[in-house]
Design a protein around this motif. Structure first.
Motif, PDB file in Angstrom:
ATOM      1  N   UNK A 204       0.834  -1.202   0.000  1.00 16.93           N
ATOM      2  CA  UNK A 204       0.000   0.000   0.000  1.00 16.93           C
ATOM      3  C   UNK A 204       0.874   1.260   0.000  1.00 16.93           C
ATOM      4  N   UNK A 205       0.559   2.188  -0.914  1.00 13.72           N
ATOM      5  CA  UNK A 205       1.353   3.401  -0.999  1.00 13.72           C
ATOM      6  C   UNK A 205       1.052   4.351   0.155  1.00 13.72           C
TER       7      UNK A 205
ATOM      8  N   UNK B  76       4.853   9.937  -0.647  1.00 14.79           N
ATOM      9  CA  UNK B  76       6.101   9.607  -1.332  1.00 14.79           C
ATOM     10  C   UNK B  76       5.802   9.235  -2.792  1.00 14.79           C
TER      11      UNK B  76
ATOM     12  N   UNK C  73       7.747   7.168  -4.582  1.00  9.91           N
ATOM     13  CA  UNK C  73       7.997   5.726  -4.658  1.00  9.91           C
ATOM     14  C   UNK C  73       7.949   5.138  -3.257  1.00  9.91           C
ATOM     15  N   UNK C  74       7.245   4.022  -3.145  1.00 11.15           N
ATOM     16  CA  UNK C  74       7.119   3.368  -1.851  1.00 11.15           C
ATOM     17  C   UNK C  74       8.272   2.413  -1.601  1.00 11.15           C
ATOM     18  N   UNK C  75       8.717   1.756  -2.687  1.00 16.38           N
ATOM     19  CA  UNK C  75       9.730   0.714  -2.542  1.00 16.38           C
ATOM     20  C   UNK C  75      11.087   1.248  -2.958  1.00 16.38           C
ATOM     21  N   UNK C  76      12.140   0.739  -2.329  1.00 17.36           N
ATOM     22  CA  UNK C  76      13.481   1.188  -2.683  1.00 17.36           C
ATOM     23  C   UNK C  76      13.985   0.431  -3.902  1.00 17.36           C
TER      24      UNK C  76
END
Lengths: 102, 184
Positions: free
Chosen positions: B27-28, B85, B87-90
């Protein structure tokens, strides 16, 4: 009665999701939530093994209760650290907190 | 496939647990992720009820949903400016995905011999067929009293119980000290 392996599958899936969250999320609070998922998966395993293998020995449930206490302490300290970092550096993105990175 | 009420409840609760967990990591919006975490924890409480652990189910709802999840919601709202944000994931998320799949498969391989053999036939077997094979001895619903005794008798878990209490106290004092505003 639902067989034991189904509970083990659910907890293995939950633990794997938690691992993915810890490794891939950027927000420190999201990482903390993923850790909570992993602790929950461990608790499901503890209670399932207690119920199916040794229901007369209460130690399985007692151990799960200890996991609750440790999880509560972990959440409190982790969130306090995140708030302290946020106050000092105005960020909760773990990549931006690189003061001790070599 | 014939479904008993118990297996139906198991399917619903495990779907809540796993679906909520999936939403937590994808989930963002972090606030929504925390709400899905509550759903996942509630599903786990349901699984505890199915495993005849009513005390743990109650503690799960009170401590996890009532305290920890609310604490997380507070922390999210205190750090609100960061919520949107892009982007949620790196950048290492593909590696994380591979790690997750490998871990899940290896957990499957380790756990399946422990919990009955999951051969192809058994996977296709209905719940009622498995019922007859895996008889589990009944457990009384008075486990709450048994847990209380285990926590307070000398032959039980008095010392671990006291140590955990001390750990919790130390953790909470430490949290207050760390999160406190520095005066001066």
């Amino acid at each position: 009665m639902v067989p034991l392996w189904m509970f083990l599958m659910v907890s293995a899936g939950l633990f794997s999701l938690g691992v993915f969250g810890v490794l891939s999320r950027r927000n420190a609070i999201a990482i903390l939530m993923s850790v909570e998922l992993m602790l929950n998966a461990a608790n499901i395993n503890l209670v399932a093994f207690w119920r199916y293998l040794n229901p007369d020995n209460i130690a399985g449930q007692v151990f799960a209760a200890f996991v609750f206490a440790v999880a509560a302490g972990e959440a409190a300290v982790g969130l306090a650290l995140i708030l302290a970092i946020y106050r000092n550096r105005q960020t909760v993105i773990v990549e931006d907190v690189n003061l001790m990175k070599w | 496939m014939e479904l008993t009420w118990e297996s139906l409840a198991f399917l619903i609760f495990s779907a809540m647990t796993l679906g909520g967990g999936f939403a937590v990591v994808t989930q963002r919006n972090l606030f929504h992720a925390a709400l899905f975490l509550m759903l996942s924890l509630f599903g786990t409480a349901g699984l505890f009820v199915l495993l005849v652990a009513p005390f743990l189910a109650a503690v799960q709802v009170l401590v996890y949903i009532g305290a920890i999840a609310i604490l997380i919601l507070f922390a999210i709202m205190l750090t609100r400016r960061i919520m949107g944000l892009e982007t949620t994931l790196n950048s290492q998320w593909p590696v994380a995905l591979i790690t997750m799949v490998i871990l899940f498969v290896s957990l499957l391989l380790v756990l399946t011999p422990l919990g009955d053999n999951v051969s192809g036939e058994r996977l296709n077997a209905t719940f009622t067929e498995i019922d007859k094979e895996s008889e589990v001895s009944d457990v009384s619903f008075t486990t709450v009293a048994a847990i209380g005794e285990a926590f307070s008798t000398r032959n039980g878990f008095v010392l671990p119980f006291e140590i955990v209490s001390l750990l919790l106290t130390a953790a909470l004092i430490g949290a207050i000290v760390v999160a406190r505003e520095d005066e001066a």
